[in-house]
Design a protein around this motif. Structure first.
Motif, PDB file in Angstrom:
ATOM      1  N   PRO A 159      63.445  25.402 125.368  1.00 52.06           N
ATOM      2  CA  PRO A 159      63.563  25.781 126.777  1.00 52.06           C
ATOM      3  C   PRO A 159      62.870  27.114 127.035  1.00 52.06           C
ATOM      4  O   PRO A 159      62.612  27.899 126.122  1.00 52.06           O
ATOM      5  CB  PRO A 159      65.079  25.885 126.978  1.00 52.06           C
ATOM      6  N   ARG A 160      62.598  27.395 128.307  1.00 49.63           N
ATOM      7  CA  ARG A 160      61.857  28.601 128.666  1.00 49.63           C
ATOM      8  C   ARG A 160      62.600  29.875 128.264  1.00 49.63           C
ATOM      9  O   ARG A 160      61.977  30.890 127.942  1.00 49.63           O
ATOM     10  CB  ARG A 160      61.562  28.599 130.165  1.00 49.63           C
ATOM     11  N   TRP A 161      63.943  29.839 128.330  1.00 49.89           N
ATOM     12  CA  TRP A 161      64.684  31.057 128.002  1.00 49.89           C
ATOM     13  C   TRP A 161      64.510  31.469 126.544  1.00 49.89           C
ATOM     14  O   TRP A 161      64.767  32.620 126.180  1.00 49.89           O
ATOM     15  CB  TRP A 161      66.172  30.893 128.321  1.00 49.89           C
ATOM     16  N   ALA A 162      64.053  30.530 125.681  1.00 44.04           N
ATOM     17  CA  ALA A 162      63.882  30.853 124.260  1.00 44.04           C
ATOM     18  C   ALA A 162      62.686  31.757 124.016  1.00 44.04           C
ATOM     19  O   ALA A 162      62.538  32.322 122.922  1.00 44.04           O
ATOM     20  CB  ALA A 162      63.734  29.568 123.444  1.00 44.04           C
ATOM     21  N   VAL A 163      61.806  31.903 125.038  1.00 43.53           N
ATOM     22  CA  VAL A 163      60.611  32.740 124.849  1.00 43.53           C
ATOM     23  C   VAL A 163      60.996  34.194 124.585  1.00 43.53           C
ATOM     24  O   VAL A 163      60.422  34.856 123.710  1.00 43.53           O
ATOM     25  CB  VAL A 163      59.698  32.637 126.087  1.00 43.53           C
ATOM     26  N   LEU A 164      61.972  34.712 125.340  1.00 43.32           N
ATOM     27  CA  LEU A 164      62.346  36.124 125.197  1.00 43.32           C
ATOM     28  C   LEU A 164      62.876  36.451 123.798  1.00 43.32           C
ATOM     29  O   LEU A 164      62.371  37.374 123.149  1.00 43.32           O
ATOM     30  CB  LEU A 164      63.355  36.513 126.272  1.00 43.32           C
ATOM     31  N   PRO A 165      63.896  35.734 123.290  1.00 40.24           N
ATOM     32  CA  PRO A 165      64.350  36.053 121.924  1.00 40.24           C
ATOM     33  C   PRO A 165      63.268  35.801 120.878  1.00 40.24           C
ATOM     34  O   PRO A 165      63.224  36.496 119.850  1.00 40.24           O
ATOM     35  CB  PRO A 165      65.565  35.141 121.721  1.00 40.24           C
ATOM     36  N   ALA A 166      62.381  34.831 121.141  1.00 44.73           N
ATOM     37  CA  ALA A 166      61.282  34.601 120.203  1.00 44.73           C
ATOM     38  C   ALA A 166      60.355  35.809 120.152  1.00 44.73           C
ATOM     39  O   ALA A 166      59.916  36.241 119.069  1.00 44.73           O
ATOM     40  CB  ALA A 166      60.503  33.346 120.603  1.00 44.73           C
ATOM     41  N   LEU A 167      60.068  36.383 121.322  1.00 40.60           N
ATOM     42  CA  LEU A 167      59.227  37.582 121.366  1.00 40.60           C
ATOM     43  C   LEU A 167      59.920  38.763 120.697  1.00 40.60           C
ATOM     44  O   LEU A 167      59.275  39.547 119.976  1.00 40.60           O
ATOM     45  CB  LEU A 167      58.891  37.923 122.819  1.00 40.60           C
ATOM     46  N   LEU A 168      61.221  38.901 120.928  1.00 45.27           N
ATOM     47  CA  LEU A 168      61.959  39.991 120.295  1.00 45.27           C
ATOM     48  C   LEU A 168      61.952  39.844 118.779  1.00 45.27           C
ATOM     49  O   LEU A 168      61.821  40.835 118.046  1.00 45.27           O
ATOM     50  CB  LEU A 168      63.397  40.023 120.825  1.00 45.27           C
TER      51      LEU A 168
END
Length: 265
Positions: free
Chosen positions: A10-19
């Protein structure tokens, strides 16, 4: 706009992936920014650095060869074993993956040291193991072998059993099947495991320090040299650290680059 492939996060997974990416990337970038690049050739060609690099490379190669000679038969046996208790044996063999390296070094010391389990036998033969280059190789082998065993066992388990059974029906013996069918088929997994074992050996610190000590030109590998130089010459420690990071990047690319492809659109 093309639809996302099935199973995409899902799109929300992008942020923790970047972190998560930044958590790994930023410390490496900090090292790169801290180094005085003009001094890099001098730092990597000093006597202490050259001796540590030379020792690290040849002991890592020796440990990798030992892992292959012992680990491949072990992985083959684990992949085909069907008796009760094989899971417990596998857990013990893979224990160095989760065991703190310094604990492994102490275990090796109390096995091969002068006062260790086998120390008396080695004394009778006039052989000293602890605090020698041989101890470095044994420590590296101890921590690196599980990487090769996992890789090879996974490759063996992925083989088509019908191919092996057909070869046996045609009259091929076990050694013949292993040499002409099994090894060629598992070769990518074997190479990946050997490369990872070499990288793990090259970066080994805790077990080496506890079992082999830190004698320049004898047991002081690159990680130990980094540990010692971090107080007296931080630039030298950073230069050697960046060298190991570069080797690690190459190793990971060799081990996994050929097997990972971008998802098709």
């Amino acid at each position: 706009m093309s639809a996302l492939p099935a199973g995409a996060p899902p799109r929300w997974a992008v942020l923790p992936a970047l972190l998560g990416t930044l958590l790994v990337l930023l410390p490496v970038a900090a090292l790169l920014l801290q180094l005085q690049w003009s001094r890099l050739p001098h730092l990597l060609t000093s006597q202490a650095a050259v001796e540590a690099l030379t020792l690290s490379v040849w002991t890592a190669l020796a440990a990798t060869l030992t892992c292959v000679l012992l680990g491949v038969p072990l992985a083959l046996w684990l992949a085909h074993a069907r008796f009760r208790g094989v899971g417990a044996i596998r857990s013990v063999i893979l224990l160095p993956l989760v065991l703190p390296p310094v604990v492994g070094g102490l275990a090796l010391l109390y096995t091969f040291g002068r006062q260790g389990l086998l120390g008396g036998a080695f004394d009778l033969l006039g052989v000293q193991v602890a605090y020698t280059s041989l101890a470095v190789v044994l420590a590296q082998t101890f921590v690196a072998m599980p990487f090769l065993v996992i890789s090879v066992e996974t490759a063996v388990r992925g083989l088509d059993r019908e191919v092996l059974d057909a070869a046996a029906v045609d009259g091929a013996g076990r050694t013949g099947v292993l040499r002409h069918i099994t090894v060629p088929l598992i070769l990518p997994g074997l190479v990946a495991g050997a490369v990872l074992a070499f990288a793990r050996s090259l970066g080994e610190f805790g077990a080496t320090l506890a079992f082999a000590g830190s004698v320049q030109g004898v047991t002081r590998t690159v990680p130990l040299e980094i540990y010692l130089q971090r107080e007296t010459d931080p630039d030298a420690a950073i230069a050697l650290s960046i060298l190991l990071i570069g080797v690690a990047v190459v190793v990971i690319s060799l081990a996994y680059g050929r097997h990972i492809r971008p998802a098709e659109r």
